[in-house]
Design a protein around this motif. Sequence first.
Motif, PDB file in Angstrom:
ATOM      1  N   LEU A  20       0.808  -1.215  -0.095  1.00 60.52           N
ATOM      2  CA  LEU A  20      -0.090  -0.168  -0.066  1.00 60.52           C
ATOM      3  C   LEU A  20       0.820   1.217   0.005  1.00 60.52           C
ATOM      4  O   LEU A  20       0.390   2.391  -0.731  1.00 60.52           O
ATOM      5  N   ILE A  21       1.961   1.263   0.928  1.00 62.54           N
ATOM      6  CA  ILE A  21       2.918   2.501   0.854  1.00 62.54           C
ATOM      7  C   ILE A  21       3.402   2.728  -0.626  1.00 62.54           C
ATOM      8  O   ILE A  21       3.883   3.732  -0.982  1.00 62.54           O
ATOM      9  N   ALA A  22       3.823   1.499  -1.152  1.00 61.49           N
ATOM     10  CA  ALA A  22       4.712   1.519  -2.363  1.00 61.49           C
ATOM     11  C   ALA A  22       3.780   2.005  -3.555  1.00 61.49           C
ATOM     12  O   ALA A  22       4.215   2.773  -4.130  1.00 61.49           O
ATOM     13  N   ALA A  23       2.481   1.609  -3.372  1.00 64.07           N
ATOM     14  CA  ALA A  23       1.478   2.063  -4.574  1.00 64.07           C
ATOM     15  C   ALA A  23       1.146   3.492  -4.482  1.00 64.07           C
ATOM     16  O   ALA A  23       1.432   4.057  -5.337  1.00 64.07           O
ATOM     17  N   PHE A  24       1.144   4.031  -2.888  1.00 63.23           N
ATOM     18  CA  PHE A  24       1.147   5.303  -2.822  1.00 63.23           C
ATOM     19  C   PHE A  24       2.360   6.374  -3.249  1.00 63.23           C
ATOM     20  O   PHE A  24       2.266   7.067  -4.050  1.00 63.23           O
ATOM     21  N   ALA A  25       3.461   5.545  -3.125  1.00 57.81           N
ATOM     22  CA  ALA A  25       4.723   6.265  -3.347  1.00 57.81           C
ATOM     23  C   ALA A  25       5.062   6.328  -4.691  1.00 57.81           C
ATOM     24  O   ALA A  25       5.463   7.406  -5.358  1.00 57.81           O
ATOM     25  N   TRP A  28       4.666   9.079  -7.751  1.00 56.99           N
ATOM     26  CA  TRP A  28       5.413   9.956  -8.386  1.00 56.99           C
ATOM     27  C   TRP A  28       6.253   9.442  -9.365  1.00 56.99           C
ATOM     28  O   TRP A  28       6.761  10.175 -10.241  1.00 56.99           O
ATOM     29  N   PHE A  29       6.285   8.036  -9.586  1.00 59.67           N
ATOM     30  CA  PHE A  29       7.464   7.308 -10.493  1.00 59.67           C
ATOM     31  C   PHE A  29       6.998   7.109 -11.717  1.00 59.67           C
ATOM     32  O   PHE A  29       7.450   6.349 -12.330  1.00 59.67           O
ATOM     33  N   VAL A 388      13.912   0.447   1.388  1.00 67.12           N
ATOM     34  CA  VAL A 388      13.031  -0.626   1.064  1.00 67.12           C
ATOM     35  C   VAL A 388      11.501  -0.112   0.432  1.00 67.12           C
ATOM     36  O   VAL A 388      11.217  -0.396  -0.621  1.00 67.12           O
ATOM     37  N   ILE A 389      11.308   1.194   1.114  1.00 65.97           N
ATOM     38  CA  ILE A 389       9.952   1.924   0.416  1.00 65.97           C
ATOM     39  C   ILE A 389      10.339   2.166  -1.099  1.00 65.97           C
ATOM     40  O   ILE A 389       9.437   1.893  -1.709  1.00 65.97           O
ATOM     41  N   ALA A 390      11.465   2.906  -1.143  1.00 68.44           N
ATOM     42  CA  ALA A 390      11.592   3.435  -2.561  1.00 68.44           C
ATOM     43  C   ALA A 390      11.788   2.127  -3.788  1.00 68.44           C
ATOM     44  O   ALA A 390      11.316   2.252  -4.568  1.00 68.44           O
ATOM     45  N   ALA A 391      12.385   0.948  -3.319  1.00 68.57           N
ATOM     46  CA  ALA A 391      12.536  -0.115  -3.872  1.00 68.57           C
ATOM     47  C   ALA A 391      11.103  -0.611  -4.382  1.00 68.57           C
ATOM     48  O   ALA A 391      10.865  -1.074  -5.511  1.00 68.57           O
ATOM     49  N   SER A 392      10.347  -0.622  -3.374  1.00 65.97           N
ATOM     50  CA  SER A 392       9.051  -1.455  -3.632  1.00 65.97           C
ATOM     51  C   SER A 392       8.257  -0.332  -4.621  1.00 65.97           C
ATOM     52  O   SER A 392       7.544  -0.784  -5.391  1.00 65.97           O
ATOM     53  N   ALA A 393       8.432   0.792  -4.331  1.00 64.83           N
ATOM     54  CA  ALA A 393       8.025   1.818  -5.261  1.00 64.83           C
ATOM     55  C   ALA A 393       8.132   1.535  -6.703  1.00 64.83           C
ATOM     56  O   ALA A 393       7.278   1.956  -7.687  1.00 64.83           O
ATOM     57  N   ILE A 394       9.614   1.256  -7.049  1.00 62.03           N
ATOM     58  CA  ILE A 394      10.026   1.203  -8.440  1.00 62.03           C
ATOM     59  C   ILE A 394       9.247   0.069  -9.065  1.00 62.03           C
ATOM     60  O   ILE A 394       8.763   0.028 -10.086  1.00 62.03           O
ATOM     61  N   TYR A 395       8.916  -1.218  -8.179  1.00 57.89           N
ATOM     62  CA  TYR A 395       8.184  -2.148  -8.735  1.00 57.89           C
ATOM     63  C   TYR A 395       6.715  -1.892  -8.851  1.00 57.89           C
ATOM     64  O   TYR A 395       5.976  -2.316 -10.046  1.00 57.89           O
ATOM     65  N   ALA A 396       6.126  -1.124  -8.121  1.00 53.38           N
ATOM     66  CA  ALA A 396       4.721  -0.752  -8.264  1.00 53.38           C
ATOM     67  C   ALA A 396       4.710   0.128  -9.461  1.00 53.38           C
ATOM     68  O   ALA A 396       3.330  -0.221  -9.834  1.00 53.38           O
ATOM     69  N   TRP A 423       4.665  12.508  -2.291  1.00 55.54           N
ATOM     70  CA  TRP A 423       4.904  11.768  -1.297  1.00 55.54           C
ATOM     71  C   TRP A 423       6.314  11.168  -1.139  1.00 55.54           C
ATOM     72  O   TRP A 423       6.788  11.051  -0.019  1.00 55.54           O
ATOM     73  N   PRO A 424       6.838  10.443  -2.198  1.00 58.77           N
ATOM     74  CA  PRO A 424       8.147   9.998  -2.165  1.00 58.77           C
ATOM     75  C   PRO A 424       9.272  11.049  -1.778  1.00 58.77           C
ATOM     76  O   PRO A 424      10.165  10.763  -1.068  1.00 58.77           O
ATOM     77  N   ASP A 425       9.083  12.351  -2.248  1.00 55.68           N
ATOM     78  CA  ASP A 425      10.148  13.170  -1.728  1.00 55.68           C
ATOM     79  C   ASP A 425       9.985  13.716  -0.263  1.00 55.68           C
ATOM     80  O   ASP A 425      10.995  13.688   0.408  1.00 55.68           O
ATOM     81  N   ARG A 426       8.679  13.404   0.241  1.00 56.12           N
ATOM     82  CA  ARG A 426       8.478  13.613   1.642  1.00 56.12           C
ATOM     83  C   ARG A 426       9.082  12.336   2.453  1.00 56.12           C
ATOM     84  O   ARG A 426       9.638  12.450   3.500  1.00 56.12           O
ATOM     85  N   ILE A 427       9.135  11.132   1.929  1.00 57.60           N
ATOM     86  CA  ILE A 427       9.517  10.013   2.493  1.00 57.60           C
ATOM     87  C   ILE A 427      11.177  10.023   2.510  1.00 57.60           C
ATOM     88  O   ILE A 427      11.730  10.209   3.692  1.00 57.60           O
ATOM     89  N   ARG A 428      11.756  10.528   1.508  1.00 61.38           N
ATOM     90  CA  ARG A 428      13.088  10.874   1.345  1.00 61.38           C
ATOM     91  C   ARG A 428      13.795  11.980   2.468  1.00 61.38           C
ATOM     92  O   ARG A 428      14.697  11.970   2.966  1.00 61.38           O
ATOM     93  N   ALA A 429      12.689  12.975   2.779  1.00 60.84           N
ATOM     94  CA  ALA A 429      12.979  14.017   3.599  1.00 60.84           C
ATOM     95  C   ALA A 429      12.996  13.583   5.203  1.00 60.84           C
ATOM     96  O   ALA A 429      13.544  14.535   5.987  1.00 60.84           O
ATOM     97  N   VAL A 430      12.493  12.421   5.392  1.00 64.35           N
ATOM     98  CA  VAL A 430      12.263  12.058   6.814  1.00 64.35           C
ATOM     99  C   VAL A 430      13.536  12.123   7.356  1.00 64.35           C
ATOM    100  O   VAL A 430      14.541  11.052   6.924  1.00 64.35           O
ATOM    101  N   THR A 431      13.477  12.547   8.738  1.00 66.08           N
ATOM    102  CA  THR A 431      14.805  12.286   9.285  1.00 66.08           C
ATOM    103  C   THR A 431      14.805  11.645  10.598  1.00 66.08           C
ATOM    104  O   THR A 431      13.660  10.940  11.015  1.00 66.08           O
ATOM    105  N   ALA A 432      15.958  11.090  11.374  1.00 69.67           N
ATOM    106  CA  ALA A 432      15.754  10.419  12.468  1.00 69.67           C
ATOM    107  C   ALA A 432      14.941  10.980  13.378  1.00 69.67           C
ATOM    108  O   ALA A 432      14.257  10.090  14.307  1.00 69.67           O
ATOM    109  N   ASP A 433      15.110  12.393  13.816  1.00 72.24           N
ATOM    110  CA  ASP A 433      14.098  12.817  14.649  1.00 72.24           C
ATOM    111  C   ASP A 433      12.983  12.886  14.421  1.00 72.24           C
ATOM    112  O   ASP A 433      11.817  12.791  15.377  1.00 72.24           O
ATOM    113  N   ASP A 434      12.491  13.088  12.950  1.00 71.45           N
ATOM    114  CA  ASP A 434      11.192  12.696  12.559  1.00 71.45           C
ATOM    115  C   ASP A 434      10.179  11.327  12.981  1.00 71.45           C
ATOM    116  O   ASP A 434       9.325  11.409  13.558  1.00 71.45           O
TER     117      ASP A 434
END
Length: 458
Positions: A20-25, A28-29, A388-396, A423-434
């Motif tokens: 579900l996350i991958a389809a959402f992300a 963008w691709f 992992v999220i990005a790789a799944s998005a590439i397949y999706a 959304w993928p830009d936002r995933i990439r921007a997530v930090t450890a503090d986030d």
Amino acid sequence: MPRSRFLAPRVLGPALALVLIAAFAAAWFWRDGDGAVSSALQSFRLANGMEVLAIPDHRAPVVTHMVWYRVGAADETPGKTGLAHFLEHLMFKGTAEIAPGQFSRIVSRNGGQDNAFTHYDFTAYFQVIAKDRLPLVMEMEADRMINLELTDAEVLPERDVVMEEQRTRVENSPMSLLQAEMNAALYGDHPYGRDIIGHKEEIDVLTTDDALDFYNRFYTPNNATLIVAGDISLDELRPLAEKYYGSIAQRAPTFERARVPVIWPAEDRRIVRRDDRVQQPTWLRFYPAPDYSNAGAREGAAFDVLAELLGGGQTSRLYRNLVVTQEIAASVGAWYEGSRLDAGKFGLYALPHVGGSLAELEKAIDTEIGLLLADGVSEEELARAKTVIAASAIYARDSQRSMAYAYGEGLMTGLSMADIHEWPDRIRAVTADDVLDAARALLAGVAVTGELLPGEGT
């Protein structure tokens, strides 16, 4: 008719949650005909209020045609639960032009596939078919938007089908029964606290008039969105949409929702269910969580990363520590369910090794959560989760249906096209503090914990 795919509460687990996350992300691709990434998403609104979205992908002469209605199980009249899903079944019962049961047969004879699904917040119908057959399915879908014919002879036997589905998927599933109790405890009086398929005693008395009233109130173009993904451009889609859907008049006002608010439980709840059909005990936990639209871009993305990092698969923290290192769990996972209008949830599940103790397993999970809340996450595991999220998005992204679903679900649950696209830009921007902030927002509060155990009783 095709098998209904109603979306009732289930244990998603890391695999499906990641899909579900991958389809959402993956939205963008989207790629153009040369294989390059494209963001050429185009939309417009018909004069009757129906929204239209084209998602071009010219790699094959195939399209996915979807019509989404902004009404779902959470919008039913009290006392008539199950009506949204019931009408989904009845939409295949025919019109003056198409005999009962022929819709899917016509699609199949033309080399296509079709189905439908009901959610708390929407109902959708789709066909995957060759591009040159697109006018055919658009004509048929437009026909049943306004010309559905229902009689007791068709409706009452189908009600028996839905009753059997309720027995099979809910009554005969100990896991479904446990989750139904947990959702009721989590969401209280809000409709998210009950199964999409509805209450058995209320389904059993639904009538033809009930179905027609629901159909006439909600199945109107100003309450619908058309999404076509695949070998199509907006210039090609516009005249088809105008021809087949643009001539349909509004027959009801645009639906304005008025739901009771979600009131989270004030204290932790524990639900224990025993069932002699259970062979392996299962542990579950649901945490209150905002949905994507209310969480906001940064926090919503952080919830997704937290779910993947904590229990998204074999590289996740819970799997590595509880399955591989300590060997006290046979399976463990986490997911964030944010694609809803009013509220989401964050879930954990675990199965002990054969003969293992749920209490010991729960203690180990709580220890891992405590360590995460105290120490945060490393840059290494953060990077691994996002990869992992990005790789799944590439397949999706290679699936038209996933793309059409991602945009449809997002638009139906309060997101804009920009939200989905970025959304993928936002995933990439997530930090450890986030991620630490997300964990503290979700995992430090109240929760509903469930245990499914072998043995007599319910």
